[in-house]
Design an enzyme around this catalytic site. Structure first.
Site, PDB file in Angstrom:
ATOM      1  N   GLY A 184       5.599 -16.241 -41.563  1.00 27.37           N
ATOM      2  CA  GLY A 184       5.007 -15.367 -42.570  1.00 27.37           C
ATOM      3  C   GLY A 184       5.096 -13.913 -42.137  1.00 27.37           C
ATOM      4  O   GLY A 184       5.506 -13.597 -41.014  1.00 27.37           O
ATOM      5  N   ASP A 185       4.750 -13.045 -43.078  1.00 29.62           N
ATOM      6  CA  ASP A 185       4.726 -11.603 -42.811  1.00 29.62           C
ATOM      7  C   ASP A 185       6.111 -11.054 -42.468  1.00 29.62           C
ATOM      8  O   ASP A 185       6.232 -10.107 -41.692  1.00 29.62           O
ATOM      9  CB  ASP A 185       3.726 -11.271 -41.687  1.00 29.62           C
ATOM     10  N   GLY A 213       7.991  -9.518 -44.453  1.00 33.21           N
ATOM     11  CA  GLY A 213       8.344  -8.393 -45.320  1.00 33.21           C
ATOM     12  C   GLY A 213       8.929  -8.866 -46.640  1.00 33.21           C
ATOM     13  O   GLY A 213       9.705  -8.161 -47.281  1.00 33.21           O
ATOM     14  N   HIS A 234       1.001  -9.526 -49.437  1.00 32.24           N
ATOM     15  CA  HIS A 234       2.308  -8.887 -49.553  1.00 32.24           C
ATOM     16  C   HIS A 234       2.111  -7.388 -49.683  1.00 32.24           C
ATOM     17  O   HIS A 234       1.378  -6.937 -50.555  1.00 32.24           O
ATOM     18  CB  HIS A 234       3.055  -9.426 -50.772  1.00 32.24           C
ATOM     19  N   THR A 253      -6.347 -10.320 -43.178  1.00 32.03           N
ATOM     20  CA  THR A 253      -7.515 -10.385 -42.277  1.00 32.03           C
ATOM     21  C   THR A 253      -7.567  -9.237 -41.269  1.00 32.03           C
ATOM     22  O   THR A 253      -8.535  -9.116 -40.542  1.00 32.03           O
ATOM     23  CB  THR A 253      -7.481 -11.698 -41.476  1.00 32.03           C
ATOM     24  N   ASP A 285      14.191  -1.614 -37.510  1.00 35.24           N
ATOM     25  CA  ASP A 285      13.826  -0.314 -36.926  1.00 35.24           C
ATOM     26  C   ASP A 285      12.735  -0.430 -35.856  1.00 35.24           C
ATOM     27  O   ASP A 285      12.649   0.395 -34.963  1.00 35.24           O
ATOM     28  CB  ASP A 285      13.352   0.638 -38.034  1.00 35.24           C
TER      29      ASP A 285
HETATM   30  P1  IMP Z   1      -4.942 -20.846 -44.166  1.00 37.95           P
HETATM   31  O1  IMP Z   1      -3.721 -20.665 -44.983  1.00 37.95           O
HETATM   32  O2  IMP Z   1      -5.979 -19.787 -44.430  1.00 37.95           O
HETATM   33  O3  IMP Z   1      -5.500 -22.223 -44.214  1.00 37.95           O
HETATM   34  O4  IMP Z   1      -4.525 -20.620 -42.630  1.00 37.95           O
HETATM   35  C1  IMP Z   1      -3.703 -21.531 -41.935  1.00 37.95           C
HETATM   36  C2  IMP Z   1      -2.763 -20.802 -40.982  1.00 37.95           C
HETATM   37  O5  IMP Z   1      -1.767 -20.137 -41.715  1.00 37.95           O
HETATM   38  C3  IMP Z   1      -3.436 -19.726 -40.119  1.00 37.95           C
HETATM   39  O6  IMP Z   1      -2.820 -19.695 -38.845  1.00 37.95           O
HETATM   40  C4  IMP Z   1      -3.145 -18.453 -40.878  1.00 37.95           C
HETATM   41  O7  IMP Z   1      -3.188 -17.314 -40.038  1.00 37.95           O
HETATM   42  C5  IMP Z   1      -1.742 -18.754 -41.363  1.00 37.95           C
HETATM   43  N1  IMP Z   1      -1.387 -18.002 -42.569  1.00 37.95           N
HETATM   44  C6  IMP Z   1      -1.756 -18.255 -43.822  1.00 37.95           C
HETATM   45  N2  IMP Z   1      -1.199 -17.387 -44.653  1.00 37.95           N
HETATM   46  C7  IMP Z   1      -0.446 -16.564 -43.918  1.00 37.95           C
HETATM   47  C8  IMP Z   1       0.412 -15.467 -44.241  1.00 37.95           C
HETATM   48  O8  IMP Z   1       0.604 -15.078 -45.393  1.00 37.95           O
HETATM   49  N3  IMP Z   1       1.011 -14.878 -43.183  1.00 37.95           N
HETATM   50  C9  IMP Z   1       0.848 -15.307 -41.905  1.00 37.95           C
HETATM   51  N4  IMP Z   1       0.081 -16.328 -41.573  1.00 37.95           N
HETATM   52  C10 IMP Z   1      -0.565 -16.958 -42.569  1.00 37.95           C
END
Ligand code: IMP
Length: 432
Positions: free
Chosen positions: A18-19, A21, A47, A309, A341
């Site tokens: 995730g993340d 970009g 996003h 978060t 970058d």
């Molecule tokens: P939940 O989706 O809140 O149940 O979290 C489960 C796991 O997925 C945790 O480790 C979160 O940090 C991770 N997580 C959920 N959504 C994202 C995201 O959009 N980006 C990165 N990590 C995510």
């Protein structure tokens, strides 16, 4: 002009944790799209998009909303927190971004995140202690669990039928109160104010509620171009990711068919998004983690703090072993490398090309916690580059070391890198 490699309908999918970009890339590509669809996850996603110097963050609204001519769909696979969605709509209207039932549609089949889901998410994480997942506490897991339980679920369509809504909320609260009391000694939920609140949400959401399958079938008939906006990423997919340290949806490309209600042949392009390095938020194995000054350098330059978060993200080297698996799983046809970058100025770069497990080399990525907890990365070292590359607008303008780095990634993961992002602005995107 649509990049010629993206003729047809396109899924944009994160290939790491995730993340990556994705928001920026979906926004960039939505210039050539008529419809943008979110198909999984909920307000746990974040996003971010930078347009004309201003940064916006969305959690539930598809990134298509930044283009008034695009229809944005929240698909049935999403777990919808109406409080968050309505707050985002108000916030964006306040910025002058026109959002209305004409350009935002919410599937009547999507499941609704209720207050007891958030309470349960939090209580379960606390109770799990050291074994917690590190969730975002947005109620995602408990809401998807209720979707599977069926008798304790509430769907978007239920919000607008007040009798049905009251009957369900009253019954579910009474059920949950027994469970919460027994398991967590939690105070009881009061059904009436919850009903009043969600009835209000239902009234506001009603004009947006629609049928995503029908909308997408109409779009196909009218030769519209559709972009599927993945949330989270392959390594967080509940079936194929690093279970149990995953989210609760099928957030690889495989989830888009059930999560938006289209058949597989609806999509022609699967654009995988990867960071030029790796990050992860929350618990779970992270083979290439650099819990040192390199990780710190990446975190600060890449602003690697959670959009949802604000937690600092764990940072590490690019893991070609994991990404190759993600490419295979999703049938990735093109790749975009983002945040290149961020790596500028490091002494040297490393790419993980394989894993060593109990003395031998693994021949394929294994999404198994026990194995991943033990594997050691096998690294290849590449030369780095100095200087700011954010102003580059053609691949050939990148320093030779940066070009070599991208080409090496391409070879290792077995999919063509067609786009490279070198900065947060829409314009800082190179097409190869
Ligand atoms: P939940 O989706 O809140 O149940 O979290 C489960 C796991 O997925 C945790 O480790 C979160 O940090 C991770 N997580 C959920 N959504 C994202 C995201 O959009 N980006 C990165 N990590 C995510």
């Amino acid at each position: 002009m649509t990049p010629s490699f993206l003729i047809g309908n396109t899924a944009v999918v994160g290939l790491q944790w995730g993340d990556e970009g994705k928001g920026k890339i979906v926004d960039f590509l939505s210039e050539h799209a008529d419809v943008v669809v979110r198909y999984c996850g909920g307000a746990n996603a974040g996003h971010s998009v930078k347009i004309g110097g201003k940064k916006y963050a969305t959690h539930l609204l598809p990134v298509g909303v930044f283009r008034p001519d695009v229809v944005s769909i929240v698909g049935n696979g999403v777990v919808l927190d109406p409080e968050v969605l309505l707050r985002e709509i108000d916030e964006f209207l306040g910025y002058g971004i026109p959002i209305s039932p004409a350009n935002l549609k919410v599937s009547y089949k999507a499941h609704v995140v209720m207050p007891w889901h958030k309470a349960e998410d939090e209580a379960r994480e606390i109770a799990a202690g050291a074994g917690s997942i590190g969730t975002t506490k947005r109620g995602i897991g408990p809401c998807y669990a209720d979707k599977m339980h069926r008798t304790t679920a509430i769907r978007v369509a239920d919000l607008t039928d007040e009798n049905r809504l009251w009957e369900r909320i009253e019954r579910i609260c009474s059920d949950r109160n027994k469970v919460f009391k027994a398991l967590y000694d939690a105070p009881p939920l009061d059904a009436r104010p919850i009903f009043e609140l969600y009835r209000g949400y239902g009234r506001r959401l009603a004009p947006y509620i629609d049928d995503s399958t029908k909308l997408l079938m109409d779009a196909a008939r009218d030769h519209k171009r559709v972009l599927f906006e993945g949330a989270h990423a392959v390594m967080l997919d509940v079936d194929h990711g690093t279970y149990p340290y995953v989210t609760s949806s099928n957030c690889s490309a495989l989830g888009l068919f059930t999560g938006s209600g289209v058949p597989p042949q609806y999509v022609q392009n699967f654009l995988g998004i990867v960071k030029a390095y790796s990050t992860r938020v929350g618990g779970g194995p992270f083979t290439t983690e650099q819990d040192n000054e390199i990780g710190q350098y990446i975190r600060e330059r890449g602003n690697e703090y959670g959009t949802t978060t604000r937690r600092p993200r764990r940072c590490g080297w690019f893991d070609a072993m994991a990404v190759k698996y993600a490419v295979d799983l999703c049938g990735i046809t093109q790749v975009c490398v983002t945040l290149l970058d961020v790596l500028s100025g490091l002494e040297r770069l490393q790419i993980c090309t394989g894993y060593k497990y109990r003395g031998s080399r693994l021949d394929y990525f294994r999404a198994d916690m026990e194995v991943l907890g033990e594997v050691e990365p096998i690294y290849e070292t590449l030369p780095a580059w100095r200087g700011n590359i954010t102003g580059c607008r053609r691949f050939e303008e990148l320093p030779p070391e940066a070009q070599t780095y991208v080409k090496r990634i391409e070879t290792l993961i077995g999919a063509p890198v067609k786009m490279v992002s070198v900065g947060p602005e829409r314009t800082a995107t190179l097409i190869r």
